[in-house]
Design a protein around this motif. Structure first.
Motif, mmCIF file in Angstrom:
data_model
loop_
_atom_site.group_PDB
_atom_site.id
_atom_site.type_symbol
_atom_site.label_atom_id
_atom_site.label_comp_id
_atom_site.label_asym_id
_atom_site.label_seq_id
_atom_site.Cartn_x
_atom_site.Cartn_y
_atom_site.Cartn_z
ATOM 1 N N ASN A 1 -4.425 -19.876 5.680
ATOM 2 C CA ASN A 1 -5.527 -18.907 5.847
ATOM 3 C C ASN A 1 -5.303 -17.956 7.008
ATOM 4 O OD1 ASN A 1 -7.128 -19.677 3.677
ATOM 5 N ND2 ASN A 1 -7.884 -21.445 4.837
ATOM 6 N N ILE A 2 -4.038 -17.643 7.252
ATOM 7 C CA ILE A 2 -3.725 -16.641 8.281
ATOM 8 C C ILE A 2 -3.537 -15.321 7.554
ATOM 9 C CG2 ILE A 2 -1.998 -15.895 9.966
ATOM 10 C CD1 ILE A 2 -1.423 -18.907 10.460
ATOM 11 N N HIS A 3 -4.365 -14.359 7.886
ATOM 12 C CA HIS A 3 -4.291 -13.084 7.174
ATOM 13 C C HIS A 3 -3.170 -12.213 7.728
ATOM 14 C CE1 HIS A 3 -5.323 -9.426 5.163
ATOM 15 N NE2 HIS A 3 -5.389 -8.802 6.335
ATOM 16 N N ILE A 4 -2.339 -11.721 6.834
ATOM 17 C CA ILE A 4 -1.287 -10.770 7.201
ATOM 18 C C ILE A 4 -1.484 -9.532 6.326
ATOM 19 C CG2 ILE A 4 1.222 -10.353 7.122
ATOM 20 C CD1 ILE A 4 1.676 -13.241 7.868
ATOM 21 N N PRO A 5 -1.581 -8.349 6.940
ATOM 22 C CA PRO A 5 -1.812 -7.151 6.121
ATOM 23 C C PRO A 5 -0.602 -6.789 5.257
ATOM 24 C CG PRO A 5 -1.459 -6.536 8.409
ATOM 25 C CD PRO A 5 -1.481 -8.041 8.376
ATOM 26 N N THR A 6 -0.849 -6.286 4.064
ATOM 27 C CA THR A 6 0.238 -5.866 3.167
ATOM 28 C C THR A 6 -0.211 -4.653 2.368
ATOM 29 O OG1 THR A 6 -0.539 -7.191 1.295
ATOM 30 C CG2 THR A 6 0.987 -8.269 2.785
ATOM 31 N N LEU A 7 0.766 -3.848 1.974
ATOM 32 C CA LEU A 7 0.455 -2.753 1.031
ATOM 33 C C LEU A 7 1.421 -2.736 -0.140
ATOM 34 C CD1 LEU A 7 -0.671 0.624 2.690
ATOM 35 C CD2 LEU A 7 -1.843 -0.698 0.939
ATOM 36 N N CYS A 8 2.558 -3.376 0.016
ATOM 37 C CA CYS A 8 3.535 -3.319 -1.080
ATOM 38 C C CYS A 8 3.767 -4.693 -1.702
ATOM 39 C CB CYS A 8 4.848 -2.702 -0.608
ATOM 40 S SG CYS A 8 5.803 -3.727 0.511
ATOM 41 N N HIS A 9 2.884 -5.644 -1.376
ATOM 42 C CA HIS A 9 3.106 -7.016 -1.846
ATOM 43 C C HIS A 9 2.129 -7.398 -2.953
ATOM 44 C CE1 HIS A 9 3.881 -11.315 -1.728
ATOM 45 N NE2 HIS A 9 2.564 -11.490 -1.688
ATOM 46 N N HIS A 10 2.642 -8.191 -3.907
ATOM 47 C CA HIS A 10 1.770 -8.851 -4.888
ATOM 48 C C HIS A 10 2.355 -10.230 -5.116
ATOM 49 C CE1 HIS A 10 -0.220 -10.001 -8.567
ATOM 50 N NE2 HIS A 10 -1.063 -9.005 -8.396
ATOM 51 N N ALA A 11 1.494 -11.248 -5.089
ATOM 52 C CA ALA A 11 1.971 -12.638 -5.165
ATOM 53 C C ALA A 11 2.793 -12.920 -6.422
ATOM 54 C CB ALA A 11 0.777 -13.582 -5.100
ATOM 55 N N ASN A 12 2.546 -12.189 -7.508
ATOM 56 C CA ASN A 12 3.270 -12.465 -8.757
ATOM 57 C C ASN A 12 4.501 -11.586 -8.952
ATOM 58 O OD1 ASN A 12 1.352 -14.370 -9.415
ATOM 59 N ND2 ASN A 12 0.037 -12.870 -10.418
ATOM 60 N N LEU A 13 4.840 -10.799 -7.943
ATOM 61 C CA LEU A 13 5.991 -9.898 -8.077
ATOM 62 C C LEU A 13 7.029 -10.189 -6.999
ATOM 63 C CD1 LEU A 13 4.008 -6.563 -8.595
ATOM 64 C CD2 LEU A 13 5.120 -7.927 -10.359
ATOM 65 N N SER A 14 8.260 -9.774 -7.274
ATOM 66 C CA SER A 14 9.305 -9.990 -6.276
ATOM 67 C C SER A 14 9.022 -9.138 -5.040
ATOM 68 C CB SER A 14 10.668 -9.620 -6.865
ATOM 69 O OG SER A 14 10.640 -8.275 -7.267
ATOM 70 N N PRO A 15 9.461 -9.605 -3.860
ATOM 71 C CA PRO A 15 9.196 -8.835 -2.639
ATOM 72 C C PRO A 15 9.970 -7.522 -2.617
ATOM 73 C CG PRO A 15 10.551 -10.753 -2.159
ATOM 74 C CD PRO A 15 10.186 -10.857 -3.612
ATOM 75 N N PHE A 16 9.453 -6.568 -1.850
ATOM 76 C CA PHE A 16 10.024 -5.222 -1.871
ATOM 77 C C PHE A 16 10.354 -4.730 -0.453
ATOM 78 C CE2 PHE A 16 9.372 -0.622 -3.158
ATOM 79 C CZ PHE A 16 10.471 -0.582 -3.982
ATOM 80 N N GLY A 17 9.558 -5.153 0.510
ATOM 81 C CA GLY A 17 9.854 -4.817 1.914
ATOM 82 C C GLY A 17 9.725 -3.364 2.260
ATOM 83 N N ALA A 18 8.758 -2.657 1.678
ATOM 84 C CA ALA A 18 8.673 -1.212 1.901
ATOM 85 C C ALA A 18 7.698 -0.809 3.006
ATOM 86 C CB ALA A 18 8.286 -0.507 0.603
ATOM 87 N N CYS A 19 6.552 -1.469 3.105
ATOM 88 C CA CYS A 19 5.494 -0.929 3.980
ATOM 89 C C CYS A 19 5.609 -1.379 5.434
ATOM 90 C CB CYS A 19 4.119 -1.274 3.420
ATOM 91 S SG CYS A 19 3.656 -3.016 3.615
ATOM 92 N N ARG A 20 6.233 -2.492 5.686
ATOM 93 C CA ARG A 20 6.440 -3.057 7.026
ATOM 94 C C ARG A 20 5.143 -3.439 7.735
ATOM 95 N NH1 ARG A 20 11.352 -4.443 6.329
ATOM 96 N NH2 ARG A 20 11.570 -4.844 8.562
ATOM 97 N N LEU A 21 4.067 -3.518 6.987
ATOM 98 C CA LEU A 21 2.792 -3.887 7.608
ATOM 99 C C LEU A 21 2.687 -5.398 7.824
ATOM 100 C CD1 LEU A 21 0.536 -1.547 5.488
ATOM 101 C CD2 LEU A 21 1.082 -1.270 7.891
ATOM 102 N N CYS A 22 3.509 -6.135 7.117
ATOM 103 C CA CYS A 22 3.419 -7.598 7.154
ATOM 104 C C CYS A 22 4.311 -8.208 8.236
ATOM 105 C CB CYS A 22 3.820 -8.155 5.794
ATOM 106 S SG CYS A 22 5.564 -7.893 5.436
#
Ligand code: SF4
Ligand code: FES
Length: 241
Positions: free
Chosen positions: A33-54
Protein backbone atom coordinates in the motif's frame (compact mmCIF):
# COMPACT_ATOMS: atom_id res chain seq x y z
CA UNK A 1 8.66 -30.97 -13.85
CA UNK A 2 8.17 -27.23 -14.32
CA UNK A 3 10.35 -25.20 -11.95
CA UNK A 4 8.70 -22.38 -9.98
CA UNK A 5 10.22 -18.93 -9.80
CA UNK A 6 12.57 -18.41 -6.90
CA UNK A 7 11.66 -16.05 -4.09
CA UNK A 8 13.86 -13.23 -2.84
CA UNK A 9 13.49 -10.85 0.10
CA UNK A 10 13.65 -7.10 -0.45
CA UNK A 11 13.14 -4.10 1.83
CA UNK A 12 10.93 -1.19 0.85
CA UNK A 13 11.10 1.80 3.19
CA UNK A 14 12.47 -0.53 5.84
CA UNK A 15 9.66 -3.09 5.46
CA UNK A 16 10.68 -6.59 4.41
CA UNK A 17 8.65 -8.31 1.73
CA UNK A 18 9.06 -11.55 -0.22
CA UNK A 19 9.13 -11.11 -3.97
CA UNK A 20 9.03 -13.47 -6.88
CA UNK A 21 12.08 -13.19 -9.07
CA UNK A 22 11.19 -10.83 -11.92
CA UNK A 23 8.47 -8.95 -10.04
CA UNK A 24 8.90 -5.19 -10.09
CA UNK A 25 9.48 -2.78 -7.22
CA UNK A 26 6.29 -0.99 -8.26
CA UNK A 27 4.23 -4.18 -7.83
CA UNK A 28 5.75 -4.94 -4.45
CA UNK A 29 5.29 -1.37 -3.19
CA UNK A 30 1.66 -1.60 -4.26
CA UNK A 31 1.27 -4.76 -2.17
CA UNK A 32 2.51 -2.78 0.81
CA UNK A 33 0.00 0.00 0.00
CA UNK A 34 2.83 2.38 -0.80
CA UNK A 35 1.62 4.74 -3.48
CA UNK A 36 4.01 5.46 -6.34
CA UNK A 37 2.85 7.86 -9.06
CA UNK A 38 2.73 6.56 -12.65
CA UNK A 39 1.57 7.75 -16.04
CA UNK A 40 2.82 5.10 -18.41
CA UNK A 41 2.13 2.00 -16.33
CA UNK A 42 -0.70 -0.53 -16.40
CA UNK A 43 -0.60 -3.67 -14.25
CA UNK A 44 -1.67 -5.90 -17.16
CA UNK A 45 0.86 -4.54 -19.66
CA UNK A 46 4.60 -4.85 -20.04
CA UNK A 47 6.63 -2.00 -18.50
CA UNK A 48 7.65 0.89 -20.72
CA UNK A 49 9.73 3.25 -18.58
CA UNK A 50 8.67 6.45 -20.33
CA UNK A 51 7.32 8.90 -17.75
CA UNK A 52 9.94 8.53 -14.98
CA UNK A 53 7.36 9.51 -12.38
CA UNK A 54 7.69 6.19 -10.59
CA UNK A 55 11.30 6.83 -9.58
CA UNK A 56 12.58 5.30 -6.33
CA UNK A 57 16.02 4.97 -4.78
CA UNK A 58 17.68 1.58 -4.93
CA UNK A 59 20.82 0.60 -3.03
CA UNK A 60 23.27 -0.95 -5.44
CA UNK A 61 26.88 -1.75 -4.50
CA UNK A 62 26.47 0.24 -1.29
CA UNK A 63 25.31 3.36 -3.14
CA UNK A 64 21.78 4.78 -3.45
CA UNK A 65 20.76 5.26 -7.05
CA UNK A 66 17.60 6.51 -8.69
CA UNK A 67 15.68 3.96 -10.76
CA UNK A 68 12.26 3.60 -12.38
CA UNK A 69 10.29 1.26 -10.11
CA UNK A 70 8.17 -0.07 -12.99
CA UNK A 71 11.22 -1.48 -14.79
CA UNK A 72 13.43 -2.44 -11.82
CA UNK A 73 12.99 -6.02 -10.68
CA UNK A 74 13.45 -7.54 -7.25
CA UNK A 75 16.80 -9.07 -6.33
CA UNK A 76 17.80 -10.70 -3.06
CA UNK A 77 18.59 -8.13 -0.39
CA UNK A 78 17.62 -5.11 -2.49
CA UNK A 79 16.84 -2.01 -0.42
CA UNK A 80 14.45 0.58 -1.78
CA UNK A 81 13.42 4.06 -0.65
CA UNK A 82 10.20 5.47 -2.08
CA UNK A 83 9.86 8.77 -0.26
CA UNK A 84 13.34 10.23 0.26
CA UNK A 85 14.13 13.83 -0.67
CA UNK A 86 16.07 12.59 -3.72
CA UNK A 87 13.03 10.59 -4.88
CA UNK A 88 10.65 13.52 -4.37
CA UNK A 89 13.01 15.87 -6.24
CA UNK A 90 13.42 13.45 -9.13
CA UNK A 91 9.66 12.87 -9.51
CA UNK A 92 9.05 16.61 -9.33
CA UNK A 93 11.63 17.20 -12.04
CA UNK A 94 10.10 14.53 -14.29
CA UNK A 95 6.64 16.01 -13.71
CA UNK A 96 7.80 19.54 -14.40
CA UNK A 97 9.45 18.46 -17.68
CA UNK A 98 6.21 16.79 -18.73
CA UNK A 99 4.22 19.84 -17.66
CA UNK A 100 6.50 22.18 -19.58
CA UNK A 101 5.93 20.07 -22.67
CA UNK A 102 2.18 19.49 -22.24
CA UNK A 103 0.91 22.37 -20.06
CA UNK A 104 -2.61 22.22 -21.48
CA UNK A 105 -3.20 18.52 -20.82
CA UNK A 106 -5.20 17.91 -17.68
CA UNK A 107 -3.76 14.51 -16.74
CA UNK A 108 -0.25 15.99 -16.85
CA UNK A 109 -1.25 19.15 -15.02
CA UNK A 110 -2.92 17.20 -12.21
CA UNK A 111 0.04 14.88 -11.85
CA UNK A 112 2.50 17.79 -11.84
CA UNK A 113 0.48 19.63 -9.21
CA UNK A 114 0.31 16.55 -6.99
CA UNK A 115 4.10 16.32 -7.12
CA UNK A 116 4.67 19.92 -6.05
CA UNK A 117 5.05 21.64 -9.44
CA UNK A 118 3.48 25.08 -9.67
CA UNK A 119 0.76 24.90 -12.32
CA UNK A 120 -1.67 27.38 -13.83
CA UNK A 121 -5.40 27.05 -14.26
CA UNK A 122 -6.45 26.21 -17.82
CA UNK A 123 -10.00 26.20 -19.12
CA UNK A 124 -9.31 23.79 -21.96
CA UNK A 125 -7.83 20.31 -22.01
CA UNK A 126 -5.42 19.85 -24.94
CA UNK A 127 -5.52 16.02 -24.77
CA UNK A 128 -1.90 15.81 -25.93
CA UNK A 129 -0.20 12.53 -26.68
CA UNK A 130 2.43 12.17 -23.97
CA UNK A 131 4.00 9.07 -25.55
CA UNK A 132 3.14 6.81 -22.64
CA UNK A 133 2.67 3.90 -25.06
CA UNK A 134 -0.41 2.57 -23.24
CA UNK A 135 -2.51 2.49 -26.42
CA UNK A 136 0.17 0.64 -28.37
CA UNK A 137 0.75 -1.96 -25.64
CA UNK A 138 -2.98 -2.46 -25.05
CA UNK A 139 -3.57 -3.11 -28.74
CA UNK A 140 -0.67 -5.54 -28.96
CA UNK A 141 -0.72 -7.26 -25.58
CA UNK A 142 -4.37 -7.32 -24.56
CA UNK A 143 -6.29 -7.22 -27.84
CA UNK A 144 -3.58 -9.04 -29.79
CA UNK A 145 -4.04 -6.99 -32.94
CA UNK A 146 -0.98 -4.73 -33.52
CA UNK A 147 -2.80 -1.91 -35.27
CA UNK A 148 -0.63 0.66 -33.47
CA UNK A 149 3.12 0.75 -33.42
CA UNK A 150 5.53 2.93 -31.57
CA UNK A 151 9.02 3.59 -32.76
CA UNK A 152 10.86 1.16 -30.50
CA UNK A 153 13.67 2.79 -28.61
CA UNK A 154 13.89 0.16 -25.87
CA UNK A 155 13.12 0.61 -22.20
CA UNK A 156 13.71 3.92 -20.45
CA UNK A 157 13.25 5.98 -23.60
CA UNK A 158 13.36 9.75 -23.39
CA UNK A 159 10.24 11.80 -24.01
CA UNK A 160 10.22 12.67 -27.70
CA UNK A 161 7.92 13.75 -30.50
CA UNK A 162 4.89 11.49 -31.14
CA UNK A 163 5.70 8.54 -33.33
CA UNK A 164 2.65 6.29 -33.31
CA UNK A 165 1.80 4.62 -36.59
CA UNK A 166 -1.75 3.44 -37.22
CA UNK A 167 -2.33 0.46 -39.50
CA UNK A 168 -5.94 0.77 -40.68
CA UNK A 169 -6.06 -2.73 -42.20
CA UNK A 170 -5.22 -4.31 -38.84
CA UNK A 171 -7.54 -2.22 -36.64
CA UNK A 172 -10.80 -3.93 -35.65
CA UNK A 173 -12.31 -0.81 -34.03
CA UNK A 174 -12.62 -2.31 -30.55
CA UNK A 175 -11.83 1.01 -28.84
CA UNK A 176 -9.45 -0.46 -26.25
CA UNK A 177 -6.85 2.20 -27.08
CA UNK A 178 -9.42 4.90 -26.29
CA UNK A 179 -9.96 3.44 -22.82
CA UNK A 180 -6.22 3.01 -22.23
CA UNK A 181 -5.20 6.56 -23.15
CA UNK A 182 -4.72 8.64 -19.97
CA UNK A 183 -5.02 12.01 -21.71
CA UNK A 184 -7.99 11.51 -24.01
CA UNK A 185 -5.78 11.90 -27.09
CA UNK A 186 -7.27 8.84 -28.77
CA UNK A 187 -10.81 9.66 -29.69
CA UNK A 188 -13.74 7.57 -30.75
CA UNK A 189 -16.88 8.97 -32.33
CA UNK A 190 -20.11 7.06 -32.73
CA UNK A 191 -23.09 8.07 -34.77
CA UNK A 192 -25.80 5.68 -35.84
CA UNK A 193 -24.22 2.68 -37.50
CA UNK A 194 -20.76 4.25 -37.70
CA UNK A 195 -17.80 4.35 -35.34
CA UNK A 196 -14.69 6.37 -36.12
CA UNK A 197 -11.30 5.74 -34.49
CA UNK A 198 -7.94 7.05 -35.77
CA UNK A 199 -9.95 8.41 -38.76
CA UNK A 200 -11.03 4.94 -39.80
CA UNK A 201 -14.79 4.46 -40.23
CA UNK A 202 -16.31 1.18 -38.99
CA UNK A 203 -19.74 -0.19 -39.75
CA UNK A 204 -21.48 -1.18 -36.52
CA UNK A 205 -23.59 -4.28 -35.99
CA UNK A 206 -26.94 -3.93 -34.23
CA UNK A 207 -27.97 -6.33 -31.46
CA UNK A 208 -30.32 -9.01 -32.72
CA UNK A 209 -32.44 -8.56 -29.53
CA UNK A 210 -32.53 -4.87 -28.56
CA UNK A 211 -31.41 -3.37 -31.89
CA UNK A 212 -28.69 -1.21 -30.32
CA UNK A 213 -25.47 -0.76 -32.34
CA UNK A 214 -22.86 -2.40 -30.13
CA UNK A 215 -19.74 -3.57 -32.00
CA UNK A 216 -17.96 -3.01 -35.31
CA UNK A 217 -18.43 -5.70 -37.96
CA UNK A 218 -14.66 -6.09 -38.17
CA UNK A 219 -14.37 -6.80 -34.44
CA UNK A 220 -17.02 -9.53 -34.57
CA UNK A 221 -15.37 -10.98 -37.70
CA UNK A 222 -12.06 -11.05 -35.86
CA UNK A 223 -13.59 -12.77 -32.80
CA UNK A 224 -15.35 -15.26 -35.05
CA UNK A 225 -12.09 -16.12 -36.83
CA UNK A 226 -10.19 -16.45 -33.56
CA UNK A 227 -12.74 -18.54 -31.70
CA UNK A 228 -14.50 -20.42 -34.47
CA UNK A 229 -17.87 -19.16 -33.19
CA UNK A 230 -20.05 -18.31 -36.23
CA UNK A 231 -20.56 -14.57 -36.83
CA UNK A 232 -24.34 -14.99 -36.54
CA UNK A 233 -23.94 -16.20 -32.94
CA UNK A 234 -22.03 -13.08 -31.94
CA UNK A 235 -24.68 -10.54 -32.84
CA UNK A 236 -26.26 -10.18 -29.39
CA UNK A 237 -24.97 -7.35 -27.16
CA UNK A 238 -23.65 -8.03 -23.64
CA UNK A 239 -26.82 -6.71 -21.94
CA UNK A 240 -29.11 -9.03 -23.94
CA UNK A 241 -26.99 -12.17 -23.62
S1 SF4 B 1 -2.22 8.30 -27.68
FE1 SF4 B 1 -2.67 8.30 -25.45
S2 SF4 B 1 -2.22 6.18 -24.80
FE2 SF4 B 1 -1.25 6.43 -26.82
S3 SF4 B 1 0.87 7.07 -26.34
FE3 SF4 B 1 -0.33 8.96 -26.63
S4 SF4 B 1 -1.03 9.54 -24.56
FE4 SF4 B 1 -0.35 7.40 -24.44
S1 FES C 1 5.41 4.38 -14.62
FE1 FES C 1 7.51 3.90 -14.53
S2 FES C 1 8.40 5.18 -16.01
FE2 FES C 1 6.23 5.62 -16.19
Amino acid sequence: MKKGKSMVTIQIDGRKIKAEEGSTILEKADELNIHIPTLCHHANLSPFGACRLCTVEVKANGKWELAASCTTTAEEGLEIRTASDAVKESRKLAASLLYRKYPGTEAVRKMAESLGVEVYEEDEDDHDCILCGLCVRTCREIVGVNALTFEDRGLNREVDEPSITFEPKACIGCGSCVVACPTGHVKMEEEGDRRIIWNKVFKMVSCSDCGRYFAPEEQLDWISNKTGVPFAELTTCVSCR
